[in-house]
Motif scaffolding. Structure first.
Motif, short mmCIF file in Angstrom:
data_model
loop_
_atom_site.label_atom_id
_atom_site.label_comp_id
_atom_site.label_asym_id
_atom_site.label_seq_id
_atom_site.Cartn_x
_atom_site.Cartn_y
_atom_site.Cartn_z
N PRO A 31 12.55 24.84 17.89
CA PRO A 31 12.68 25.22 16.49
C PRO A 31 11.91 24.29 15.58
O PRO A 31 11.64 23.13 15.94
N SER A 34 12.23 20.35 14.91
CA SER A 34 13.08 19.75 15.94
C SER A 34 12.29 18.62 16.59
O SER A 34 11.09 18.45 16.34
N ASP A 85 6.18 26.32 17.12
CA ASP A 85 7.62 26.56 17.28
C ASP A 85 7.84 27.75 18.20
O ASP A 85 6.91 28.51 18.49
N GLU A 127 7.45 27.26 11.42
CA GLU A 127 8.50 28.29 11.39
C GLU A 127 7.92 29.71 11.44
O GLU A 127 8.29 30.60 10.70
N SER A 131 13.18 31.05 14.07
CA SER A 131 14.34 30.82 14.93
C SER A 131 15.33 29.83 14.33
O SER A 131 16.49 29.81 14.73
N ARG A 132 14.91 29.01 13.38
CA ARG A 132 15.83 28.04 12.78
C ARG A 132 16.41 28.52 11.45
O ARG A 132 17.60 28.34 11.20
N ASP A 157 20.22 26.29 8.36
CA ASP A 157 20.28 26.60 9.79
C ASP A 157 21.73 26.68 10.24
O ASP A 157 22.66 26.59 9.43
#
Length: 423
Positions: A31, A34, A85, A127, A131-132, A157
């Protein structure tokens, strides 16, 4: 001009093969911002520096690495790149293949002794998968002004961390998010290489294709509400269990999509609250993804699903609400640029895609094109996603051919975007 770096797409992909592996889901979970995705961003910056590229991160978190050997102005540039990501448990190639191929394409341009007439930039968008924070292509949406920066800053998130907070912790100022006309104005042409997320090239027995279009797609969240209760003491007749209409809606999604030729409709995530094994849920959230080449048909499918969900909820004494989280119209890539790629890559097929990309967002503002590299599994967003080494190198070679053509001609030629679209 920097000396050639001895690299292949395969060697670059191997160097990051251990970053962000997911021991539970399999594949990769990377993500945005991360530890895994940040490590990949550092890897890219290191590889860019090794090639003498001048890298910067803009106010929306997009990395730009400039190959500017003749000190060309940073305008009317040729730009290529992708993202780093991933979706949860995704494949190795979705995103990183385009970034690694761009690096190798620079190596090949240097090895060929290409003398560019304009600047080249390699980009990494944040992004892309959503997904986050639940918004796909967030970086390119902010860049182009297609998303309200205040809305983006307020996204949170699953752990309650807002995008604004994450920006600050990664050196970005949330107040500066949003449309960047200076950065956008530098792009003369944008070409994104990506693993094919389907089996078109498998069936055509070709390692590379040029994209024609991206079919329209959107995401919606349906929230079913009922009454939480004890699983052992509540009679079936006394229940208002939101899981029942949620389950019926999942089946209705498939049924409704089958009626509309060419439709894709998916429920990939369902979350009950509170989520106990011996508890009747009080609320169930499910996320719907709908795609179709005709935007009118997409709208019709979503309407029919919402009606089915309302009917299912009513039968169980439950409520339901539906919220649109994102919606992207169908995108036709610039035909002039598409045909130019086809002319430079004789015999390659032209294919549409059902997957969204940053290139699709940029297409409303600058002439944009895509290259796809064969995926013999035909599977994506999964650990089964795959690219043969030979096809990966073929893709990088095709990208280098395209970039060499765009970089060395006197002018980039006319395009089909109107003045209003560029503003």
């Amino acid at each position: 001009m920097s000396a050639p770096v001895a690299a292949t797409v395969t060697s670059l992909m191997s160097a990051i093969a251990d970053v962000g592996t997911d021991p539970i889901r399999g594949g990769y979970s990377r993500p945005v911002y991360s530890t895994a995705e940040s490590s990949l961003r550092e890897w890219f910056l290191s590889e860019a520096a090794a090639r003498g590229l001048c890298a910067e991160t803009d106010r929306n978190g997009i990395i730009w690495a400039w190959w500017n050997p003749a000190d060309h102005p940073l305008e009317d540039a040729v730009v290529t790149g992708s993202h780093l990501d991933s979706v949860p448990g995704g494949g190795a190639f979705d995103g990183p293949l385009g970034v690694a191929s761009a690096l190798v394409a620079v190596d090949r341009l240097v090895a060929r002794g290409v003398r560019p007439r304009r600047a080249l930039a390699l980009t990494v968008f944040p992004e892309e998968e959503g997904s986050r924070f639940g918004r796909a292509c967030l970086g390119s949406l902010l860049l182009t002004g297609a998303m309200d920066p205040a809305v983006a800053a307020g996204l949170s998130d699953d752990d309650g961390v807002t995008f604004a907070e994450l920006c600050r912790s990664n050196g970005l100022e949330p107040a500066h998010l949003g449309r960047d006309d200076e950065a956008l104005g530098r792009i003369g042409r944008f070409v994104e290489l990506h693993v094919e997320q389907g089996r078109g090239l498998v069936d055509l027995d070709s390692p590379v294709a040029v994209a024609s279009s991206i079919i329209g797609h959107g995401r919606w969240r349906l929230t079913f509400t009922g009454q939480g209760n004890h699983a052992g003491t509540t009679l079936l007749a006394d229940r208002r269990d939101p899981m029942i209409p949620a389950a019926r809606t999942v089946l209705d999604v498939r049924r409704i999509a089958h009626v509309h030729r060419g439709a894709r409709a998916t429920v990939g995530r369902l979350v009950p609250t509170p989520g106990g094994t011996n508890v009747i849920a009080s609320r169930v959230d499910l996320w719907l993804d709908v795609r179709h080449p005709d935007d009118v048909v997409t709208e019709r499918i979503v309407y029919e699903i919402s009606e089915a969900a309302a009917s299912a909820a009513l039968r169980e004494g439950c409520g339901v609400s539906m919220v649109e989280e994102s919606l992207s119209a169908s995108v036709d890539f610039d035909p002039v640029l598409r045909d130019r790629l086809r002319a430079g890559l004789p015999g390659v097929p032209v294919l549409p895609t059902g997957a969204g990309h940053d290139a699709g967002v940029l297409a409303a503002h600058v002439p944009t094109a895509m290259l796809f590299v064969r995926n013999p599994s035909g599977v994506s967003h999964s650990p089964d996603e795959y690219v043969e080494d030979a096809d990966a190198e073929c893709g990088a070679e095709a990208l280098a051919d395209v970039l060499a053509d765009l970089l060395t001609t006197d002018t980039l030629g006319t395009d089909t975007l109107t003045t209003e679209a560029k503003e």
